[in-house]
Design a protein around this motif. Structure first.
Motif, PDB file in Angstrom:
ATOM      1  N   ILE A 193       3.638   4.851  -9.795  1.00  0.00           N
ATOM      2  CA  ILE A 193       4.856   4.399  -9.140  1.00  0.00           C
ATOM      3  C   ILE A 193       5.967   4.426  -9.972  1.00  0.00           C
ATOM      4  O   ILE A 193       5.775   4.065 -11.142  1.00  0.00           O
ATOM      5  CB  ILE A 193       4.674   3.129  -8.278  1.00  0.00           C
ATOM      6  N   ASP A 207       5.620   6.838 -34.015  1.00  0.00           N
ATOM      7  CA  ASP A 207       4.505   6.648 -34.360  1.00  0.00           C
ATOM      8  C   ASP A 207       3.265   6.926 -33.142  1.00  0.00           C
ATOM      9  O   ASP A 207       2.367   6.839 -33.513  1.00  0.00           O
ATOM     10  CB  ASP A 207       4.435   5.154 -34.598  1.00  0.00           C
ATOM     11  N   VAL A 208       4.077   7.325 -32.191  1.00  0.00           N
ATOM     12  CA  VAL A 208       2.928   7.971 -31.102  1.00  0.00           C
ATOM     13  C   VAL A 208       3.290   9.285 -30.938  1.00  0.00           C
ATOM     14  O   VAL A 208       4.535   9.679 -30.773  1.00  0.00           O
ATOM     15  CB  VAL A 208       3.032   6.984 -29.813  1.00  0.00           C
ATOM     16  N   ASP A 254       8.430   9.814   0.135  1.00  0.00           N
ATOM     17  CA  ASP A 254       7.557  10.096  -0.852  1.00  0.00           C
ATOM     18  C   ASP A 254       6.102  10.010  -0.665  1.00  0.00           C
ATOM     19  O   ASP A 254       5.383  10.635  -1.481  1.00  0.00           O
ATOM     20  CB  ASP A 254       7.963   8.909  -1.953  1.00  0.00           C
ATOM     21  N   LEU A 267      15.606  12.519  -7.804  1.00  0.00           N
ATOM     22  CA  LEU A 267      16.276  11.600  -8.566  1.00  0.00           C
ATOM     23  C   LEU A 267      15.256  10.974  -9.637  1.00  0.00           C
ATOM     24  O   LEU A 267      15.803  10.809 -10.873  1.00  0.00           O
ATOM     25  CB  LEU A 267      16.472  10.356  -7.634  1.00  0.00           C
ATOM     26  N   ASP A 280      -1.598   9.688  -9.753  1.00  0.00           N
ATOM     27  CA  ASP A 280      -0.083   9.278  -9.530  1.00  0.00           C
ATOM     28  C   ASP A 280       0.432   8.055  -9.968  1.00  0.00           C
ATOM     29  O   ASP A 280      -0.527   7.251 -10.343  1.00  0.00           O
ATOM     30  CB  ASP A 280      -0.079   9.427  -8.116  1.00  0.00           C
ATOM     31  N   MET A 322       6.548   1.948 -23.202  1.00  0.00           N
ATOM     32  CA  MET A 322       5.505   1.315 -23.524  1.00  0.00           C
ATOM     33  C   MET A 322       4.290   2.351 -24.290  1.00  0.00           C
ATOM     34  O   MET A 322       3.841   1.924 -25.306  1.00  0.00           O
ATOM     35  CB  MET A 322       4.841   0.104 -22.699  1.00  0.00           C
ATOM     36  N   HIS A 366       6.372   8.729  -8.057  1.00  0.00           N
ATOM     37  CA  HIS A 366       6.867   8.465  -6.630  1.00  0.00           C
ATOM     38  C   HIS A 366       7.002   7.175  -6.412  1.00  0.00           C
ATOM     39  O   HIS A 366       7.080   6.030  -7.081  1.00  0.00           O
ATOM     40  CB  HIS A 366       5.867   8.863  -5.522  1.00  0.00           C
ATOM     41  N   LYS A 367       7.778   6.723  -5.230  1.00  0.00           N
ATOM     42  CA  LYS A 367       7.634   5.349  -4.607  1.00  0.00           C
ATOM     43  C   LYS A 367       7.326   5.194  -3.379  1.00  0.00           C
ATOM     44  O   LYS A 367       7.985   4.718  -2.256  1.00  0.00           O
ATOM     45  CB  LYS A 367       9.146   4.881  -4.700  1.00  0.00           C
ATOM     46  N   ALA A 368       5.972   5.776  -3.065  1.00  0.00           N
ATOM     47  CA  ALA A 368       5.455   5.940  -1.665  1.00  0.00           C
ATOM     48  C   ALA A 368       4.994   4.695  -1.072  1.00  0.00           C
ATOM     49  O   ALA A 368       4.663   4.611  -0.085  1.00  0.00           O
ATOM     50  CB  ALA A 368       4.249   6.976  -1.826  1.00  0.00           C
ATOM     51  N   ASN A 369       4.967   3.552  -2.078  1.00  0.00           N
ATOM     52  CA  ASN A 369       4.877   2.318  -1.122  1.00  0.00           C
ATOM     53  C   ASN A 369       5.991   1.771  -0.417  1.00  0.00           C
ATOM     54  O   ASN A 369       5.687   1.076   0.686  1.00  0.00           O
ATOM     55  CB  ASN A 369       4.167   1.187  -2.374  1.00  0.00           C
ATOM     56  N   PRO A 428       0.746  -1.292   0.069  1.00  0.00           N
ATOM     57  CA  PRO A 428       0.155  -0.026   0.118  1.00  0.00           C
ATOM     58  C   PRO A 428       0.796   1.356  -0.052  1.00  0.00           C
ATOM     59  O   PRO A 428       1.892   1.377   0.356  1.00  0.00           O
ATOM     60  CB  PRO A 428      -1.033  -0.037   1.360  1.00  0.00           C
ATOM     61  N   ILE A 429       0.279   2.181  -0.448  1.00  0.00           N
ATOM     62  CA  ILE A 429       0.925   3.554  -0.821  1.00  0.00           C
ATOM     63  C   ILE A 429       0.919   4.420   0.528  1.00  0.00           C
ATOM     64  O   ILE A 429      -0.216   4.583   0.936  1.00  0.00           O
ATOM     65  CB  ILE A 429       0.543   4.252  -1.956  1.00  0.00           C
ATOM     66  N   ARG A 480      12.599   5.567 -32.779  1.00  0.00           N
ATOM     67  CA  ARG A 480      11.697   4.383 -32.738  1.00  0.00           C
ATOM     68  C   ARG A 480      10.225   4.636 -32.044  1.00  0.00           C
ATOM     69  O   ARG A 480       9.197   3.990 -32.425  1.00  0.00           O
ATOM     70  CB  ARG A 480      12.209   3.355 -31.704  1.00  0.00           C
ATOM     71  N   HIS A 481      10.047   5.924 -31.414  1.00  0.00           N
ATOM     72  CA  HIS A 481       8.719   6.083 -30.891  1.00  0.00           C
ATOM     73  C   HIS A 481       7.959   7.120 -31.661  1.00  0.00           C
ATOM     74  O   HIS A 481       7.172   7.769 -31.346  1.00  0.00           O
ATOM     75  CB  HIS A 481       8.569   6.533 -29.407  1.00  0.00           C
ATOM     76  N   ARG A 522       9.268  -2.725 -29.992  1.00  0.00           N
ATOM     77  CA  ARG A 522      10.394  -1.635 -30.895  1.00  0.00           C
ATOM     78  C   ARG A 522      11.611  -2.078 -31.180  1.00  0.00           C
ATOM     79  O   ARG A 522      12.420  -1.692 -32.085  1.00  0.00           O
ATOM     80  CB  ARG A 522      10.221  -0.248 -30.297  1.00  0.00           C
TER      81      ARG A 522
END
Lengths: 165, 373
Positions: free
Chosen positions: B244, B150-151, B221, B267, B242, B254, B212-215, A93-94, B147-148, A127
């Motif tokens: 992660i 097309d989007v 975070d 960072l 939000d 992707m 973030h990496k708040a988990n 959980p965050i 490469r990207h 890709r």
């Protein structure tokens, strides 16, 4: 062969691997299965079914790890006995709630190396073609120390620790 | 000093915005707070710091283009060589930038594995350049292949630039154990979040995504994320979500078209600006700007020093030229900005003259000449 080299790699890092793992296929092997959360149970079930269809000589020790049970004694005992586990994803959980169960497992069993091979799969067009990269990630320390506190109101700090082994 | 920067944001919103010029339009009200529209003969002074590696070449490229377009800018040039002790960024430089309010800078190389302090960090701290903005777009016509392509990618990374993992507070606890402190404060998080939402509002952006990496880092975070969420509530017309950071990296590769404004801590922002730049053509093509309360430092989006091609006339000056264009808009020289940016875009769209990172074989000088022509 591939099996021999990985086995010797595991030996050099101190993991004792029973020779039985690479013995003839008539002996059964016990493997801890942690289905996990979310899509975990479904995809684990798929593995079990495929192995069964292929007569793979593996007996699954299915144990649960989730936010209610955490990493229980039964899980620890099973992994220590079998030395090999297959695991589905575990979410964290965050912001609040329990700390990461993935982290708990890594710390408990000192799973210091996370190996992620990224290899292009035939039939999955992306890709980049012919990708063959392996990430080896240090998995028990660094930013994931989990050592956080709030020295003054409105300020939080997290400590990243690195040990030279 | 910190308190004065953080005094009620509701009244300093316009000041915040005035410190960064919009890529498209700035409302006259906001511009006039800090800059009067320039008189016909008025010249602007800009501090120029060439930096290391390819810095001097691409700065020369900008100077050449400005001269050819008769841009009314005078340069205050400062070299800041790498020293071994703190305090390399001298008071003269800081005074110049504070006075001119605008600087253009090349990359600084911070040596690995030595205790030599980072000049980038010193500059950021001295001027409190708390926001780093890197727009990554592939929507302008270009002949080089990515490469990207097309989007449609039109994302802007807004990165908190003075806190977090870059506190620089490291120590050896006992031999063999080293620790680094990541500090996150509510105030810093709030001002970068407000900056991002104000930017989104002025630019007509529809969505802000906090990374973030708040988990795992629930307090640090987690604090950042909480603040982002509460600021988001004040902008109901802008969508907020939000993500992660590990998933964000995967999504960038992707499905990069889902991102609009990305609001990141220090960072993660560093990593994400590099991925963003790679998606649209590499380190040579993205502009960037570091913004403080009253100061803006324009530079390349990704701070690649490219020492291996330095001095060989191979560097791509596009990133810095586009950044210089943003700078011209910021100081109110919009017509010149149009000339410079237009020229760069025409050369890129034409594709005949392009540097090696864009698939061509031209040199920096040839590219610059093409822009001038």
């Amino acid at each position: 062969s591939n099996k021999t080299s990985i086995s010797s790699l595991f030996k050099t890092v101190g993991v004792s691997v029973s020779k039985r793992y690479f013995a003839s296929s008539s002996s059964q092997h016990r493997v801890t299965l942690i289905p996990g959360e979310g899509i975990g149970p479904e995809i684990s079930d798929a593995v079990v079914q495929v192995f069964k269809a292929a007569n793979v000589p593996i007996i699954w020790d299915k144990v649960e790890v989730n936010s209610q049970t955490g990493v229980s004694d039964a899980v620890i005992e099973s992994v220590n006995r079998n030395k090999v586990g297959l695991k589905g994803p575990l979410g964290t959980p965050i912001g609040t709630g329990h700390t990461s169960l993935n982290l708990a497992l890594r710390k408990k069993f000192n799973l210091f190396a996370n190996l992620r091979p990224s290899v292009s799969i035939d039939g999955v067009k992306t890709r980049y073609d012919n990708v063959d990269v392996t990430v080896i990630r240090e998995n028990t320390e660094g930013e994931y120390s989990g050592i956080e506190n709030s020295p003054v109101k409105g300020v939080a700090q997290s400590i990243k620790v690195s040990y030279f082994h | 000093m910190f308190r004065s920067l953080v005094s009620p944001f509701t009244r300093t919103n316009k000041k915040l915005l005035a410190s960064f010029g919009s890529q498209r339009f700035i409302s006259n009200a906001i511009t006039s707070i800090h800059y009067q529209p320039p008189l016909a003969a008025e010249r602007k002074r800009v501090t120029l710091i060439p930096g290391d590696g390819i810095g001097p070449e691409i700065c020369a490229s900008v100077m050449g283009v400005f001269q050819a377009a008769s841009v009314p800018v005078d340069w205050d040039i400062f070299e800041i060589p790498q020293g071994s002790a703190p305090g390399q960024v001298s008071q003269d430089v800081i005074a110049s930038i504070s006075r001119n309010r605008v600087a253009l800078k090349g990359p600084f190389h911070t040596p690995l594995l030595s205790n030599a302090p980072s000049r980038n960090l010193e500059l950021r701290k001295a001027l409190d350049l708390y926001a780093h903005i890197v727009p990554c777009q592939n929507t302008h016509p270009h002949k080089y292949k990515v490469r990207h392509d097309d989007v449609p990618i039109d994302l802007v990374v807004i990165r908190e630039n003075v806190q977090g993992e870059y506190s620089g507070l490291e120590q050896t606890l006992v031999p063999g154990v080293v620790q680094s402190l990541k500090i996150v404060s509510k105030e810093s998080s709030e001002r970068i979040a407000r900056f991002a939402f104000e930017y989104a509002k002025i630019e007509g952006r529809k969505k802000v995504t906090a990374i973030h990496k708040a988990n795992i880092q629930k307090q640090t975070d987690g604090l950042f994320l909480d603040v982002c969420r509460s600021v988001a509530r004040e902008y109901p017309n802008i969508q907020f979500n939000d993500m992660i950071v590990d998933n964000c990296c995967m999504q960038l590769v992707m499905r990069p078209d889902q991102f609009d404004v990305m609001l990141t801590p220090n960072l993660y922002g560093n990593l994400i600006t590099n991925v963003g730049a790679a998606l649209v053509g590499g380190p040579g093509v993205c502009p960037g700007v570091s913004v403080g309360h009253k100061v803006a430092v324009f530079e390349m989006g990704s701070h690649h020093v490219a020492a291996d091609i330095a001095g060989q006339d191979l560097a791509n000056p596009t990133g810095l030229l586009l950044s210089a264009g943003l700078m011209l808009r910021h100081i109110g020289l919009d017509s010149y900005a149009n000339i410079v940016e237009g020229a760069v875009r025409r050369v890129i769209a034409d594709g005949t003259v392009s540097t090696s990172d864009m698939g061509g074989r031209s040199s920096t000088r040839q590219f610059t000449q093409a822009v001038i022509d």
